[in-house]
Scaffold this motif. Structure first.
Motif, PDB file in Angstrom:
ATOM      1  N   SER A   5      -3.070  -4.959   2.043  1.00 57.99           N
ATOM      2  CA  SER A   5      -2.964  -4.296   3.335  1.00 57.99           C
ATOM      3  C   SER A   5      -1.522  -3.917   3.684  1.00 57.99           C
ATOM      4  O   SER A   5      -1.299  -3.052   4.511  1.00 57.99           O
ATOM      5  N   ALA A   6      -0.551  -4.599   3.035  1.00 58.79           N
ATOM      6  CA  ALA A   6       0.842  -4.294   3.381  1.00 58.79           C
ATOM      7  C   ALA A   6       1.380  -3.125   2.576  1.00 58.79           C
ATOM      8  O   ALA A   6       2.574  -2.965   2.440  1.00 58.79           O
ATOM      9  N   THR A   7       0.498  -2.321   2.009  1.00 63.73           N
ATOM     10  CA  THR A   7       1.015  -1.201   1.232  1.00 63.73           C
ATOM     11  C   THR A   7       0.114   0.030   1.368  1.00 63.73           C
ATOM     12  O   THR A   7      -0.867   0.021   2.103  1.00 63.73           O
ATOM     13  N   LEU A   8       0.478   1.075   0.641  1.00 62.06           N
ATOM     14  CA  LEU A   8      -0.324   2.306   0.639  1.00 62.06           C
ATOM     15  C   LEU A   8      -1.045   2.374  -0.689  1.00 62.06           C
ATOM     16  O   LEU A   8      -0.515   1.912  -1.703  1.00 62.06           O
ATOM     17  N   ASP A   9      -2.249   3.003  -0.718  1.00 65.02           N
ATOM     18  CA  ASP A   9      -2.853   3.201  -2.032  1.00 65.02           C
ATOM     19  C   ASP A   9      -2.223   4.452  -2.658  1.00 65.02           C
ATOM     20  O   ASP A   9      -1.423   5.143  -2.005  1.00 65.02           O
ATOM     21  N   ARG A  65      16.868  12.016   3.765  1.00 67.03           N
ATOM     22  CA  ARG A  65      16.997  10.582   4.080  1.00 67.03           C
ATOM     23  C   ARG A  65      15.612   9.932   4.123  1.00 67.03           C
ATOM     24  O   ARG A  65      15.390   8.872   3.555  1.00 67.03           O
ATOM     25  N   MET A  66      14.648  10.548   4.806  1.00 68.46           N
ATOM     26  CA  MET A  66      13.314   9.960   4.948  1.00 68.46           C
ATOM     27  C   MET A  66      12.633   9.853   3.587  1.00 68.46           C
ATOM     28  O   MET A  66      11.996   8.854   3.276  1.00 68.46           O
ATOM     29  N   PHE A  67      12.795  10.878   2.781  1.00 67.42           N
ATOM     30  CA  PHE A  67      12.184  10.901   1.457  1.00 67.42           C
ATOM     31  C   PHE A  67      12.721   9.748   0.608  1.00 67.42           C
ATOM     32  O   PHE A  67      11.971   8.994  -0.020  1.00 67.42           O
ATOM     33  N   ASP A  68      14.027   9.590   0.635  1.00 65.52           N
ATOM     34  CA  ASP A  68      14.683   8.532  -0.129  1.00 65.52           C
ATOM     35  C   ASP A  68      14.275   7.160   0.396  1.00 65.52           C
ATOM     36  O   ASP A  68      13.902   6.264  -0.363  1.00 65.52           O
ATOM     37  N   ASN A  69      14.293   7.019   1.718  1.00 70.58           N
ATOM     38  CA  ASN A  69      13.933   5.761   2.361  1.00 70.58           C
ATOM     39  C   ASN A  69      12.466   5.410   2.044  1.00 70.58           C
ATOM     40  O   ASN A  69      12.132   4.271   1.697  1.00 70.58           O
ATOM     41  N   PHE A  70      11.593   6.422   2.101  1.00 66.82           N
ATOM     42  CA  PHE A  70      10.180   6.208   1.821  1.00 66.82           C
ATOM     43  C   PHE A  70       9.996   5.751   0.369  1.00 66.82           C
ATOM     44  O   PHE A  70       9.279   4.777   0.096  1.00 66.82           O
ATOM     45  N   SER A  71      10.663   6.433  -0.563  1.00 65.30           N
ATOM     46  CA  SER A  71      10.504   6.082  -1.980  1.00 65.30           C
ATOM     47  C   SER A  71      10.957   4.646  -2.243  1.00 65.30           C
ATOM     48  O   SER A  71      10.362   3.942  -3.052  1.00 65.30           O
ATOM     49  N   HIS A  72      12.024   4.216  -1.564  1.00 58.81           N
ATOM     50  CA  HIS A  72      12.488   2.839  -1.759  1.00 58.81           C
ATOM     51  C   HIS A  72      11.584   1.823  -1.085  1.00 58.81           C
ATOM     52  O   HIS A  72      11.320   0.773  -1.637  1.00 58.81           O
ATOM     53  N   ALA A  75       8.089   2.060  -3.187  1.00 62.81           N
ATOM     54  CA  ALA A  75       8.025   1.991  -4.645  1.00 62.81           C
ATOM     55  C   ALA A  75       9.304   1.387  -5.200  1.00 62.81           C
ATOM     56  O   ALA A  75       9.679   1.646  -6.332  1.00 62.81           O
ATOM     57  N   GLY A  76       9.972   0.587  -4.380  1.00 63.89           N
ATOM     58  CA  GLY A  76      11.239  -0.005  -4.807  1.00 63.89           C
ATOM     59  C   GLY A  76      11.024  -1.079  -5.846  1.00 63.89           C
ATOM     60  O   GLY A  76       9.908  -1.535  -6.072  1.00 63.89           O
ATOM     61  N   MET A  77      12.108  -1.482  -6.475  1.00 57.97           N
ATOM     62  CA  MET A  77      12.011  -2.491  -7.528  1.00 57.97           C
ATOM     63  C   MET A  77      11.551  -3.832  -6.963  1.00 57.97           C
ATOM     64  O   MET A  77      10.962  -4.640  -7.649  1.00 57.97           O
ATOM     65  N   GLU A  78      11.847  -4.066  -5.688  1.00 60.33           N
ATOM     66  CA  GLU A  78      11.454  -5.353  -5.083  1.00 60.33           C
ATOM     67  C   GLU A  78      10.001  -5.312  -4.639  1.00 60.33           C
ATOM     68  O   GLU A  78       9.525  -6.230  -3.997  1.00 60.33           O
ATOM     69  N   GLY A  79       9.316  -4.208  -4.908  1.00 66.77           N
ATOM     70  CA  GLY A  79       7.938  -4.088  -4.452  1.00 66.77           C
ATOM     71  C   GLY A  79       7.915  -3.393  -3.117  1.00 66.77           C
ATOM     72  O   GLY A  79       8.937  -2.923  -2.614  1.00 66.77           O
ATOM     73  N   ASN A  80       6.712  -3.281  -2.546  1.00 68.54           N
ATOM     74  CA  ASN A  80       6.584  -2.534  -1.303  1.00 68.54           C
ATOM     75  C   ASN A  80       7.093  -3.330  -0.119  1.00 68.54           C
ATOM     76  O   ASN A  80       6.816  -4.512   0.015  1.00 68.54           O
ATOM     77  N   GLU A 219      -2.620   4.335   9.898  1.00 68.63           N
ATOM     78  CA  GLU A 219      -1.790   4.798  11.016  1.00 68.63           C
ATOM     79  C   GLU A 219      -0.447   5.321  10.517  1.00 68.63           C
ATOM     80  O   GLU A 219       0.064   6.318  11.004  1.00 68.63           O
ATOM     81  N   PHE A 220       0.098   4.642   9.539  1.00 73.11           N
ATOM     82  CA  PHE A 220       1.391   5.065   8.978  1.00 73.11           C
ATOM     83  C   PHE A 220       1.282   6.480   8.396  1.00 73.11           C
ATOM     84  O   PHE A 220       2.102   7.349   8.672  1.00 73.11           O
ATOM     85  N   VAL A 221       0.224   6.699   7.618  1.00 72.32           N
ATOM     86  CA  VAL A 221       0.052   8.004   6.964  1.00 72.32           C
ATOM     87  C   VAL A 221      -0.189   9.091   8.026  1.00 72.32           C
ATOM     88  O   VAL A 221       0.432  10.159   7.980  1.00 72.32           O
ATOM     89  N   ALA A 222      -1.035   8.795   9.008  1.00 70.81           N
ATOM     90  CA  ALA A 222      -1.318   9.788  10.054  1.00 70.81           C
ATOM     91  C   ALA A 222      -0.026  10.185  10.762  1.00 70.81           C
ATOM     92  O   ALA A 222       0.224  11.366  11.026  1.00 70.81           O
ATOM     93  N   ARG A 223       0.806   9.200  11.041  1.00 74.04           N
ATOM     94  CA  ARG A 223       2.049   9.487  11.755  1.00 74.04           C
ATOM     95  C   ARG A 223       2.988  10.360  10.921  1.00 74.04           C
ATOM     96  O   ARG A 223       3.514  11.367  11.401  1.00 74.04           O
TER      97      ARG A 223
END
Ligand code: RET
Length: 263
Positions: A5-9, A65-72, A75-80, A219-223
């Motif tokens: 639940s703490a991530t996106l599919d 900035r948002m794109f970079d922040n979202f990717s980290h 999908a960051g090395m530390e996990g979501n 909700e995150f995706v809709a926003r």
């Protein structure tokens, strides 16, 4: 308990990733186009086109900035880590671009100085208040136990005031414009109403999660999708309509210009 639940599919991840990418492309290339095409209007309308280019350039930076922040964050090395996603980039972007969008509109109409400052003195503080009050709601900050919906309601007060000034006060100065310009400005105001209206609706879709609640992927995706689509229309399409108004007015003001630019 659902540990995912703490991530996106994958589908949700790709949707937001592609949307933010589309945001970068639209903002960046609209900015370049408007900047390069600024000579295609008379000098007196050039400021409106330059401000439109500035708005989309500022937004392009924030979309990077948002794109970079979202990717980290997802999908960051530390996990979501959804908490690492910072909605503040959007709010800083709006804080800079909303007053500039209003300036664009006022500048292209080439109103008298007094009418310009009358409108700007009202709209700029109202826009700042609208964005400042919305932020704690979207960032799910726990300030004195005030819920996101209450922040949204507070933010709606300056929002309604802005629409009132744009429609009623600005409407009064429109009678001095030509029929062709009036038609374009009506279109512009409709576009403004339709796109600015998407922001509070998007906020409502995502306000169900109170501060401290677990991450809600839907909700995150809709926003992110809602705000990105609204941003592309409110900045790029709006800027392009401003450009076309500037061209019509340039042709009306100067027959030589009309001959070379419109044949
Ligand atoms: C918030 C909070 C909930 C209530 C309202 C909001 C309105 C936001 C608007 C933002 C417009 C942004 C634009 C950006 C383009 O550069 C803050 C979501 C009413 C209207 C036009």
């Amino acid at each position: 308990m659902n540990t995912l639940s703490a991530t996106l599919d994958n589908g949700q991840f790709n949707l937001v990733y592609n949307m933010l990418s589309l945001g970068i492309a639209s903002m960046l290339f609209t900015a370049i186009f408007l900047f390069v095409a600024r000579e295609r209007v008379l000098p007196r309308y050039r400021m409106a086109v330059m401000v439109s280019a500035l708005v989309t350039a500022i937004a392009a930076y924030h979309y990077f900035r948002m794109f970079d922040n979202f990717s980290h964050a997802f999908a960051g090395m530390e996990g979501n880590n959804p908490d690492a996603y910072n909605v503040g980039y959007r709010y800083v972007d709006w804080l800079l671009t909303v007053p500039l969008l209003v300036l664009e509109l006022v500048a292209v109409l080439a109103l008298a100085k007094a009418a310009q400052s009358h409108i700007l003195n009202r709209l700029v503080p109202a826009a700042a208040a609208m964005i400042a009050l919305g932020y704690p709601g979207d960032a799910k900050l726990d300030i004195m136990g005030i819920t996101p919906s209450v922040w949204g309601l507070l933010s709606t007060i300056p929002f309604v005031y802005i629409l009132y000034v744009l429609f009623v006060e600005l409407g009064k100065s429109l009678v001095k414009q030509s029929k062709a310009v009036q038609k374009k400005v009506q279109l512009l105001r409709l576009l403004l109403l339709a796109t600015w209206g998407v922001y509070p609706i998007t906020f409502i879709l995502a306000m169900g999660t109170p501060p401290g609640a677990p991450f809600n992927a839907d909700e995150f995706v809709a926003r992110e999708i809602g705000y990105s689509i609204a941003d592309i229309l409110a900045k790029c399409l709006f800027g392009l309509v401003i450009f076309s108004i500037a061209r019509i007015k340039s042709a009306e003001d100067d027959k030589e210009f009309a001959k070379t630019e419109f044949k």
